[in-house]
Design a protein around this motif. Structure first.
Motif, PDB file in Angstrom:
ATOM      1  N   SER A   2     -16.495  -7.413   8.373  1.00 32.88           N
ATOM      2  CA  SER A   2     -15.454  -6.838   7.531  1.00 32.88           C
ATOM      3  C   SER A   2     -14.184  -6.602   8.339  1.00 32.88           C
ATOM      4  CB  SER A   2     -15.935  -5.528   6.907  1.00 32.88           C
ATOM      5  OG  SER A   2     -16.153  -4.587   7.928  1.00 32.88           O
ATOM      6  N   GLU A   3     -13.069  -6.652   7.627  1.00 32.41           N
ATOM      7  CA  GLU A   3     -11.778  -6.406   8.254  1.00 32.41           C
ATOM      8  C   GLU A   3     -11.552  -4.905   8.375  1.00 32.41           C
ATOM      9  OE1 GLU A   3      -8.365  -8.743   6.832  1.00 32.41           O
ATOM     10  OE2 GLU A   3      -9.774  -9.589   5.403  1.00 32.41           O
ATOM     11  N   LEU A   7      -4.990  -0.088   4.472  1.00 36.11           N
ATOM     12  CA  LEU A   7      -4.373   0.814   3.507  1.00 36.11           C
ATOM     13  C   LEU A   7      -5.462   1.563   2.756  1.00 36.11           C
ATOM     14  CD1 LEU A   7      -1.910   1.877   1.853  1.00 36.11           C
ATOM     15  CD2 LEU A   7      -2.246  -0.080   0.346  1.00 36.11           C
ATOM     16  N   TYR A   8      -5.292   2.857   2.677  1.00 35.65           N
ATOM     17  CA  TYR A   8      -6.149   3.696   1.834  1.00 35.65           C
ATOM     18  C   TYR A   8      -5.319   4.119   0.636  1.00 35.65           C
ATOM     19  CZ  TYR A   8      -9.456   4.207   5.684  1.00 35.65           C
ATOM     20  OH  TYR A   8     -10.371   3.975   6.681  1.00 35.65           O
ATOM     21  N   VAL A  29      -9.771  -6.308  -5.326  1.00 37.26           N
ATOM     22  CA  VAL A  29      -9.119  -5.604  -4.218  1.00 37.26           C
ATOM     23  C   VAL A  29      -9.647  -6.177  -2.904  1.00 37.26           C
ATOM     24  CG1 VAL A  29      -8.898  -3.367  -3.058  1.00 37.26           C
ATOM     25  CG2 VAL A  29      -8.740  -3.497  -5.543  1.00 37.26           C
ATOM     26  N   PRO A  30      -8.744  -6.567  -2.005  1.00 40.93           N
ATOM     27  CA  PRO A  30      -9.188  -7.179  -0.749  1.00 40.93           C
ATOM     28  C   PRO A  30      -9.895  -6.177   0.154  1.00 40.93           C
ATOM     29  CG  PRO A  30      -6.825  -6.825  -0.708  1.00 40.93           C
ATOM     30  CD  PRO A  30      -7.283  -6.481  -2.086  1.00 40.93           C
ATOM     31  N   SER A  31     -10.656  -6.693   1.113  1.00 37.67           N
ATOM     32  CA  SER A  31     -11.457  -5.836   1.984  1.00 37.67           C
ATOM     33  C   SER A  31     -10.612  -4.989   2.930  1.00 37.67           C
ATOM     34  CB  SER A  31     -12.432  -6.686   2.797  1.00 37.67           C
ATOM     35  OG  SER A  31     -11.718  -7.607   3.607  1.00 37.67           O
ATOM     36  N   PHE A  32      -9.349  -5.351   3.137  1.00 41.27           N
ATOM     37  CA  PHE A  32      -8.506  -4.570   4.042  1.00 41.27           C
ATOM     38  C   PHE A  32      -7.834  -3.385   3.342  1.00 41.27           C
ATOM     39  CE2 PHE A  32      -5.909  -8.113   2.560  1.00 41.27           C
ATOM     40  CZ  PHE A  32      -4.746  -7.493   2.149  1.00 41.27           C
ATOM     41  N   ILE A  33      -8.143  -3.195   2.061  1.00 46.12           N
ATOM     42  CA  ILE A  33      -7.638  -2.044   1.305  1.00 46.12           C
ATOM     43  C   ILE A  33      -8.834  -1.280   0.753  1.00 46.12           C
ATOM     44  CG2 ILE A  33      -6.319  -1.293  -0.711  1.00 46.12           C
ATOM     45  CD1 ILE A  33      -4.528  -3.733  -0.283  1.00 46.12           C
ATOM     46  N   TRP A  95       0.190 -11.704  -0.443  1.00 46.33           N
ATOM     47  CA  TRP A  95      -1.250 -11.890  -0.633  1.00 46.33           C
ATOM     48  C   TRP A  95      -1.550 -12.243  -2.087  1.00 46.33           C
ATOM     49  CZ3 TRP A  95      -4.387  -8.787  -3.761  1.00 46.33           C
ATOM     50  CH2 TRP A  95      -5.738  -9.095  -3.703  1.00 46.33           C
ATOM     51  N   ASN A  96      -0.919 -11.517  -3.026  1.00 47.86           N
ATOM     52  CA  ASN A  96      -1.126 -11.795  -4.446  1.00 47.86           C
ATOM     53  C   ASN A  96      -0.657 -13.197  -4.809  1.00 47.86           C
ATOM     54  OD1 ASN A  96      -2.457  -9.878  -6.044  1.00 47.86           O
ATOM     55  ND2 ASN A  96      -0.747  -8.457  -5.851  1.00 47.86           N
TER      56      ASN A  96
END
Length: 134
Positions: A2-3, A7-8, A29-33, A95-96
């Motif tokens: 996982s990345e 961002l939270y 939702v991407p794994s980095f968020i 990204w979108n």
């Protein structure tokens, strides 16, 4: 693998937050968020993290546990949180754009494949009996 979380998003409505902030559905939702909704999760956000609070039903008379934890986290001097800049939102937009282009390309290939099968009389049936029944 996982990345790292970049961002939270702290919210009381994850589905609305993902659409309004990120422009995608919750399942996309991407794994980095990471979208956080619980007071324990809010308290566990590491110091120095990039955070965004997005509240849909903010009630000043009776705050939820997650809202109280968010306010407490923001008030700590030793646990600095980083805000979200315009540049970071630009990266989310990029990204979108890439995601939507990939979806569009995939859909176009499926439609093209379907058109080829249609012009040749349709895809071959797995079982000739099924073809007669349907």
């Amino acid at each position: 693998m996982s990345e790292d979380v970049r961002l939270y998003i702290v919210t009381d409505d994850p589905a609305k937050a993902s659409l309004d902030v990120l422009g995608c559905f919750l399942s996309e939702v991407p794994s980095f968020i990471r979208i956080v909704t619980d007071a324990v999760e809010v308290s566990g956000i590491p110091s120095g993290s990039r955070c965004l609070g997005y509240w849909c039903a903010w009630n000043s008379r009776r705050l939820s546990d997650a809202q109280l934890a968010w306010e407490e986290l923001r008030s700590f001097e030793n646990r600095r949180l980083e805000g979200v800049s315009e540049a970071f939102f630009s990266r989310i937009d990029e990204w979108n754009t890439k995601r939507r282009q990939a979806e569009s390309d995939r859909l176009a290939s499926i439609v093209a494949e379907y058109a080829i099968h249609e012009s040749q009389g349709g895809p071959p049936a797995e079982n000739p009996q099924k073809q007669r029944w349907f």
